[in-house]
Design a protein around this motif. Structure first.
Motif, PDB file in Angstrom:
ATOM      1  N   UNK A  68       1.572-121.409 111.730  1.00  0.00           N
ATOM      2  CA  UNK A  68       3.112-120.637 111.946  1.00  0.00           C
ATOM      3  C   UNK A  68       3.143-119.540 111.334  1.00  0.00           C
ATOM      4  N   UNK A  69       2.528-119.060 110.375  1.00  0.00           N
ATOM      5  CA  UNK A  69       2.579-117.625 109.835  1.00  0.00           C
ATOM      6  C   UNK A  69       1.266-116.574 110.580  1.00  0.00           C
ATOM      7  N   UNK A  70       0.940-116.812 111.094  1.00  0.00           N
ATOM      8  CA  UNK A  70      -0.350-115.924 111.859  1.00  0.00           C
ATOM      9  C   UNK A  70       0.141-116.366 113.190  1.00  0.00           C
TER      10      UNK A  70
ATOM     11  N   UNK B   9       5.133-121.419  99.797  1.00  0.00           N
ATOM     12  CA  UNK B   9       6.186-121.767 100.797  1.00  0.00           C
ATOM     13  C   UNK B   9       6.933-120.101 101.457  1.00  0.00           C
ATOM     14  N   UNK B  10       7.054-119.614 102.837  1.00  0.00           N
ATOM     15  CA  UNK B  10       7.547-118.510 103.673  1.00  0.00           C
ATOM     16  C   UNK B  10       8.777-119.027 104.271  1.00  0.00           C
TER      17      UNK B  10
ATOM     18  N   UNK C 190      16.497-117.502 105.686  1.00  0.00           N
ATOM     19  CA  UNK C 190      15.973-118.176 106.805  1.00  0.00           C
ATOM     20  C   UNK C 190      15.254-119.439 106.924  1.00  0.00           C
ATOM     21  N   UNK C 191      14.524-119.848 107.983  1.00  0.00           N
ATOM     22  CA  UNK C 191      14.110-120.739 108.370  1.00  0.00           C
ATOM     23  C   UNK C 191      12.561-120.540 107.299  1.00  0.00           C
ATOM     24  N   UNK C 192      12.294-121.529 107.371  1.00  0.00           N
ATOM     25  CA  UNK C 192      11.082-122.303 106.063  1.00  0.00           C
ATOM     26  C   UNK C 192      10.150-121.992 108.056  1.00  0.00           C
ATOM     27  N   UNK C 193       8.781-121.195 107.084  1.00  0.00           N
ATOM     28  CA  UNK C 193       7.833-121.120 108.557  1.00  0.00           C
ATOM     29  C   UNK C 193       6.748-121.631 107.748  1.00  0.00           C
TER      30      UNK C 193
END
Length: 157
Positions: free
Chosen positions: A38-40, A83-84, A150-153
């Motif tokens: 998801x981060x990539x 978390x991000x 915002x949303x947790x990535x």
């Protein structure tokens, strides 16, 4: 001069905006999990908030590989990232303004007092002024702090 129903409408509007923004934020949560991909998938320069064992903070995403996350001047090891989340300064400002307006209406009405008060029967004027001041203060406090992120990535498994 505002009537009592108008004051209630202002307060209800502030509350409704706050509930709507919080509900929308909750529904828009990205699927959180151990998927580092998801981060990539995030584009470079996306503003994110990183929570990590050795620090963290808000910064612009520069790159992500299988082992590291580079954000601003910081390099985070994958094992350290808890978390991000995406940042949402606009939503935080709007929700804070709505909450502040609602509180401001109450404070304004409280300051106006009754017909025999020092200020006379100006509850509507005080409610409107309180709503305006509360909205500005609420937005100034919650916006820069990004209290409604915002949303947790990504979330550490």
């Amino acid at each position: 001069m505002m009537t009592c129903p108008a004051i209630r409408q202002i307060a209800m509007f502030g509350i409704a905006i706050s509930v709507l923004a919080i509900t929308t934020s909750a529904l828009a949560q990205a699927p959180a999990g151990s998927n580092w991909d998801y981060l990539k998938a995030l584009p470079a320069q996306t503003k994110i908030h990183v929570s990590a064992d050795k620090g963290g903070g808000t910064c612009k995403l520069l790159s992500v590989d299988d082992a590291t996350l580079i954000c601003g001047k910081h390099t985070f090891q994958r094992a350290d990232v808890k978390s991000v989340k995406l940042t949402r300064y606009g939503v935080s400002t709007a929700v804070g303004a709505g909450i502040g307006a609602g509180i401001g209406v109450g404070v304004g009405i409280g300051l106006a007092g009754g017909k025999d008060s020092f200020f006379g029967d100006d509850k509507g004027k005080f409610a409107a002024a309180g709503a305006g001041i509360g909205a500005v203060l609420g937005g100034l406090i919650t916006g820069p702090a990004d209290l409604f992120r915002g949303p947790t990535v990504y979330r550490m498994p």
